[in-house]
Design an enzyme around this catalytic site. Structure first.
Site, PDB file in Angstrom:
ATOM      1  N   HIS A  49     -33.862 -80.942 -28.398  1.00  0.00           N
ATOM      2  CA  HIS A  49     -34.123 -82.335 -28.015  1.00  0.00           C
ATOM      3  C   HIS A  49     -34.177 -83.193 -29.280  1.00  0.00           C
ATOM      4  O   HIS A  49     -35.089 -83.041 -30.103  1.00  0.00           O
ATOM      5  CB  HIS A  49     -35.451 -82.442 -27.250  1.00  0.00           C
ATOM      6  CG  HIS A  49     -35.446 -81.681 -25.956  1.00  0.00           C
ATOM      7  ND1 HIS A  49     -36.598 -81.358 -25.276  1.00  0.00           N
ATOM      8  CD2 HIS A  49     -34.429 -81.193 -25.201  1.00  0.00           C
ATOM      9  CE1 HIS A  49     -36.281 -80.706 -24.165  1.00  0.00           C
ATOM     10  NE2 HIS A  49     -34.972 -80.582 -24.108  1.00  0.00           N
TER      11      HIS A  49
HETATM   12  C1  LIG Z   1     -28.910 -76.069 -25.469  1.00  0.00           C
HETATM   13  C2  LIG Z   1     -29.474 -77.371 -24.938  1.00  0.00           C
HETATM   14  C3  LIG Z   1     -30.322 -77.335 -23.823  1.00  0.00           C
HETATM   15  C4  LIG Z   1     -30.870 -78.535 -23.336  1.00  0.00           C
HETATM   16  N1  LIG Z   1     -31.600 -78.511 -22.169  1.00  0.00           N
HETATM   17  C5  LIG Z   1     -31.962 -79.689 -21.593  1.00  0.00           C
HETATM   18  C6  LIG Z   1     -32.546 -79.721 -20.300  1.00  0.00           C
HETATM   19  O1  LIG Z   1     -32.722 -78.692 -19.644  1.00  0.00           O
HETATM   20  N2  LIG Z   1     -32.893 -80.944 -19.786  1.00  0.00           N
HETATM   21  C7  LIG Z   1     -32.713 -82.112 -20.483  1.00  0.00           C
HETATM   22  O2  LIG Z   1     -33.092 -83.182 -19.987  1.00  0.00           O
HETATM   23  N3  LIG Z   1     -32.142 -82.110 -21.708  1.00  0.00           N
HETATM   24  C8  LIG Z   1     -31.728 -80.937 -22.253  1.00  0.00           C
HETATM   25  N4  LIG Z   1     -31.080 -80.941 -23.447  1.00  0.00           N
HETATM   26  C9  LIG Z   1     -30.902 -82.243 -24.146  1.00  0.00           C
HETATM   27  C10 LIG Z   1     -29.858 -83.136 -23.482  1.00  0.00           C
HETATM   28  O3  LIG Z   1     -28.712 -82.390 -23.120  1.00  0.00           O
HETATM   29  C11 LIG Z   1     -29.512 -84.239 -24.476  1.00  0.00           C
HETATM   30  O4  LIG Z   1     -30.710 -84.926 -24.810  1.00  0.00           O
HETATM   31  C12 LIG Z   1     -28.518 -85.269 -23.934  1.00  0.00           C
HETATM   32  O5  LIG Z   1     -27.337 -84.660 -23.470  1.00  0.00           O
HETATM   33  C13 LIG Z   1     -28.178 -86.253 -25.060  1.00  0.00           C
HETATM   34  O6  LIG Z   1     -27.283 -87.213 -24.568  1.00  0.00           O
HETATM   35  P1  LIG Z   1     -26.437 -88.097 -25.572  1.00  0.00           P
HETATM   36  O7  LIG Z   1     -25.536 -88.927 -24.750  1.00  0.00           O
HETATM   37  O8  LIG Z   1     -27.353 -88.740 -26.521  1.00  0.00           O
HETATM   38  O9  LIG Z   1     -25.568 -87.041 -26.446  1.00  0.00           O
HETATM   39  P2  LIG Z   1     -24.653 -85.837 -26.016  1.00  0.00           P
HETATM   40  O10 LIG Z   1     -24.845 -85.492 -24.569  1.00  0.00           O
HETATM   41  O11 LIG Z   1     -24.892 -84.768 -27.001  1.00  0.00           O
HETATM   42  O12 LIG Z   1     -23.165 -86.386 -26.171  1.00  0.00           O
HETATM   43  C14 LIG Z   1     -22.643 -86.864 -27.389  1.00  0.00           C
HETATM   44  C15 LIG Z   1     -21.133 -86.649 -27.405  1.00  0.00           C
HETATM   45  O13 LIG Z   1     -20.555 -87.533 -28.375  1.00  0.00           O
HETATM   46  C16 LIG Z   1     -19.527 -86.862 -29.062  1.00  0.00           C
HETATM   47  N5  LIG Z   1     -19.346 -87.506 -30.388  1.00  0.00           N
HETATM   48  C17 LIG Z   1     -20.265 -87.571 -31.383  1.00  0.00           C
HETATM   49  N6  LIG Z   1     -19.761 -88.263 -32.449  1.00  0.00           N
HETATM   50  C18 LIG Z   1     -18.506 -88.616 -32.108  1.00  0.00           C
HETATM   51  C19 LIG Z   1     -17.479 -89.334 -32.804  1.00  0.00           C
HETATM   52  N7  LIG Z   1     -17.660 -89.817 -34.043  1.00  0.00           N
HETATM   53  N8  LIG Z   1     -16.289 -89.525 -32.168  1.00  0.00           N
HETATM   54  C20 LIG Z   1     -16.087 -89.059 -30.901  1.00  0.00           C
HETATM   55  N9  LIG Z   1     -17.042 -88.357 -30.212  1.00  0.00           N
HETATM   56  C21 LIG Z   1     -18.235 -88.153 -30.804  1.00  0.00           C
HETATM   57  C22 LIG Z   1     -20.053 -85.441 -29.182  1.00  0.00           C
HETATM   58  O14 LIG Z   1     -18.988 -84.526 -29.448  1.00  0.00           O
HETATM   59  C23 LIG Z   1     -20.722 -85.240 -27.831  1.00  0.00           C
HETATM   60  O15 LIG Z   1     -19.817 -84.686 -26.889  1.00  0.00           O
HETATM   61  C24 LIG Z   1     -30.566 -79.769 -23.980  1.00  0.00           C
HETATM   62  C25 LIG Z   1     -29.717 -79.787 -25.091  1.00  0.00           C
HETATM   63  C26 LIG Z   1     -29.159 -78.616 -25.566  1.00  0.00           C
HETATM   64  C27 LIG Z   1     -28.247 -78.671 -26.762  1.00  0.00           C
END
Ligand SMILES: Cc1cc2nc3c(=O)[nH]c(=O)nc-3n(C[C@H](O)[C@H](O)[C@H](O)COP(=O)(O)OP(=O)(O)OC[C@H]3O[C@@H](n4cnc5c(N)ncnc54)[C@H](O)[C@@H]3O)c2cc1C
Length: 474
Positions: free
Chosen positions: A411
Site C-alpha cells: 500500500h
Molecule cells: C500485491 C498487492 C496486493 C494488494 N492488495 C490490495 C487489496 O487487497 N485491496 C486493496 O484495496 N488494495 C490492494 N493493493 C493496493 C492497490 O492495488 C493499489 O493501491 C491501487 O491499485 C493503486 O491504484 P493506482 O491507480 O494509484 O496505481 P496502479 O493501480 O498501480 O496503476 C498504475 C499504472 O500506471 C502505469 N504507469 C506508471 N507510470 C507510467 C508511465 N510513465 N507511463 C505509462 N504508464 C505508467 C503502471 O504501469 C501501472 O499499470 C495491493 C497492491 C499490491 C501490489
C-alpha cells in the site's frame, strides 16, 4: 518522431486510470490511455504465481525503499495496474478519517454524503461481495484465534464475482478498461510516458516510448488538451519531477509497513486464495490478516528465521501459511528522480514509534496464531527465533531491531497530496496540480495519508469524483 493528438491523455490504467478513462469516454470525450506495461488476458496467469510476477509486476516484484530498515514493496505494471495482482480486499474509506483529512488539508467537496454516493457507484460498477460459502481454513484460522482471545475479527468484502461458482476478481482489465474501450477510449499498452511537455501553466502533451508488436521501440509525441496522470504513488511523482514539477511532488510518501509470520499447523491449509478475515481489534493503527502463500512465499518467509529444522520446515510447506501485521506509520518517505536513471530512488524513514508498533504487531500476530493452534511460528526477522509457545514470543521484542527486521508493503500513497493550501498539498481538492491549468493527478498519490485500510476503494471513489469535476471544467 511521429505525433498524434487527443482530447484527454490518461497516463496509467490501474485503479485511478481505468476509472478516469471510463468516466471520460462515457461522457463522450476523446480519451487515449498510455500504459507502460503489457496487456495480458486476465485469465492467463495463475494468481500470485512466479509467472504472474514476471508478467505483471514492476521489476518482477523486486522493488525496495531504502532506509533502516529498507522496506520491500510491489507495484503492478500492466493494463489494469496493481488491481491485476492485488488480493481484491475492499474497504470504504472510514468516515472519521475523511473528516480528519477534510479539516487538516482543507479538502473541498469531501463530505460523507458525497463520498458515500461515489462509493455506492464504485460498488455498482464492480461486484463487491462476501464469500458465498464458509471461509477457507487459512482464513478461519484468524477468526478462531481471535475468538479464543476475545478479539474482534471481521470477514472483509472483496471485489469478486462468482459466475458458475468460479471466483473471478473484478480487476480493471476485466471491468472498467473494457467499458472505456466500448465507449471509444483508445488504450496503448507498452507505452511509457517519459516526460510531459509544458507551455507556461499548461501541459501540451507527452513524450512517449512505445514498444511495437515486433519488439522495436518508437518514440512519439502525443498532444493533449487535458492530461490526467494515474501512474500510482511512486511513478506519478517520478513522471512529474522528470517534467519539471517539484513543489510538494514526491514528499510525504506513506506506506502501511508490514511484518510477517509463517505459521505451521498440524494439518494442511489451502494455498489458492488469500484469507478474507482480518483481526480488527487494534484497527485502524494495526491490522492483522493473511498473505498470498504459494510455495515460494512460504519458503521465503521461513528462510528469514533461524531454524534448526529448515529442511523439515520447507518439506511441510503445505501445513504452513503466511500471515501479517500492518501498521499506520508516523514516518514518511520520498520519491526522487536521479538524472540518468529510468527509475526513481525511494526512501522511507520509520520512527521509533513505528518500530515499536511493528514489534507489538508481530507479537499480537504470534498470539492469535498460537491461539488458533499453530505449532511453529517463523517471524520476519533475520535469524529470528522460532516461537512454539506464548512465552517464546517474548524473545521477539529484543530480536526485532532495525538491523534485523524484514519489512514489506503493498500500500503506497500520499506523494502528491490533495487540498486547497499549496503549502500542504501539491494538488487541489479535485487533483488538479497547483499552478497548472490542465494537469490532474488521479490515483493513490492524492490520499493525504495512509488510510489504515485497503486503499483501492478510496482511490476509485476519489477518481470518479475527480473525473466528474474535470468534466465540469472541459
Ligand atoms: C500485491 C498487492 C496486493 C494488494 N492488495 C490490495 C487489496 O487487497 N485491496 C486493496 O484495496 N488494495 C490492494 N493493493 C493496493 C492497490 O492495488 C493499489 O493501491 C491501487 O491499485 C493503486 O491504484 P493506482 O491507480 O494509484 O496505481 P496502479 O493501480 O498501480 O496503476 C498504475 C499504472 O500506471 C502505469 N504507469 C506508471 N507510470 C507510467 C508511465 N510513465 N507511463 C505509462 N504508464 C505508467 C503502471 O504501469 C501501472 O499499470 C495491493 C497492491 C499490491 C501490489
Amino acid at each position: 518522431m511521429s505525433g498524434l493528438h487527443c482530447e484527454v491523455l490518461v497516463v496509467g490504467s490501474g485503479a485511478g486510470g481505468a476509472v478516469t478513462a471510463g468516466r471520460l469516454a462515457e461522457a463522450g470525450r476523446d480519451v487515449l490511455v498510455l500504459e507502460e506495461g503489457p496487456w495480458h488476458d486476465p485469465d492467463v496467469h495463475e494468481p500470485f504465481s512466479p509467472a504472474e510476477m514476471v508478467a505483471k509486476y514492476r521489476h518482477h516484484g523486486a522493488s525496495a525503499a531504502l532506509g533502516a530498515p529498507g522496506i520491500a514493496f510491489a507495484e503492478g505494471r500492466c493494463v489494469g495496474g496493481s488491481t491485476e495482482i492485488n488480493s481484491g480486499l475492499y474497504h470504504r474509506l472510514p468516515s472519521e478519517l475523511a473528516a480528519e483529512w477534510r479539516r487538516r488539508f482543507g479538502i473541498l467537496d469531501f463530505e460523507d454524503a458525497l463520498l458515500d454516493a461515489y462509493a455506492d457507484e464504485v460498488e455498482r460498477l464492480l461486484v463487491v461481495s462476501q464469500l458465498p460459502g464458509p471461509p477457507p481454513e487459512s482464513s478461519a484460522v484468524l477468526e478462531r484465534g481471535a475468538g479464543k482471545l476475545g478479539w474482534r475479527a471481521t470477514e472483509f468484502a472483496r471485489v469478486f464475482d462468482y459466475p458458475g461458482g468460479r471466483a473471478v476478481k473484478q480487476t480493471m482489465a476485466r471491468t472498467l478498461i473494457p467499458r472505456a474501450v466500448t465507449a471509444g477510449a483508445r488504450v496503448w499498452p507498452e507505452a511509457r510516458v517519459v516526460r510531459l511537455r509544458r507551455k507556461g501553466r499548461r501541459v501540451v502533451g507527452a513524450d512517449v516510448r512505445r514498444r511495437r508488436p515486433d519488439g522495436t521501440v518508437e518514440r512519439c509525441r502525443v498532444g493533449a488538451e487535458q492530461v490526467v496522470v494515474c501512474g500510482g504513488a511512486i511513478q506519478t511523482p517520478a513522471l512529474l519531477q522528470r517534467s519539471g514539477f517539484r513543489a510538494g511532488v514526491g514528499t510525504g510518501l506513506k506506506f502501511h509497513p508490514t511484518v510477517k509470520v509463517a505459521a505451521r499447523f498440524d494439518h494442511p491449509l489451502d494455498h489458492d486464495t488469500v484469507p478474507v478475515h482480518r483481526v480488527t481489534e487494534f484497527a485502524p493503527h494495526l491490522t492483522i490478516g493473511g498473505s498470498a502463500s504459494r510455495r515460494g512465499h512460504v519458503a521465503l518467509a521461513i528462510a528469514d528465521a533461524a531454524s534448526d529444522d529448515l529442511a523439515d520446515a520447507l518439506a511441510r510447506w503445505e501445513e504452513t501459511f503466511v500471515y501479517y501485521a500492518a501498521i499506520r506509520s508516523e514516518g514518511a518517505g520520498r520519491v526522487r528522480v536521479v538524472p540518468g536513471l529510468a527509475d526513481p530512488v525511494v526512501t522511507y524513514r520509520l520512527t521509533e514509534g513505528d518500530m515499536s508498533r511493528l514489534a507489538r504487531g508481530l507479537v499480537h500476530l504470534g498470539e492469535v496464531l498460537l491461539a488458533a493452534g499453530a505449532t511453529h511460528l517463523y517471524p520476519s526477522i533475520s535469524g529470528g527465533p522460532v516461537a512454539r509457545t506464548r512465552a517464546d514470543l517474548g524473545t521477539w521484542w529484543d530480536a526485532f531491531t532495525r538491523a534485523r527486521a524484514n519489512l514489506m508493503t503493498v500500500h503506497l500513497t500520499s506523494t502528491l497530496r490533495m487540498g486547497e493550501d499549496p503549502a500542504l498539498a501539491a494538488a487541489d481538492s479535485h487533483g488538479r496540480v497547483h499552478g497548472t491549468e490542465n494537469l490532474t493527478v488521479n490515483d493513490a498519490s492524492l490520499l493525504p495519508d495512509a488510510p489504515g485500510v485497503n486503499p483501492q476503494a478510496a482511490i476509485m471513489m476519489l477518481a470518479l469524483r475527480n473525473a466528474d469535476a474535470l468534466l465540469t471544467r472541459i
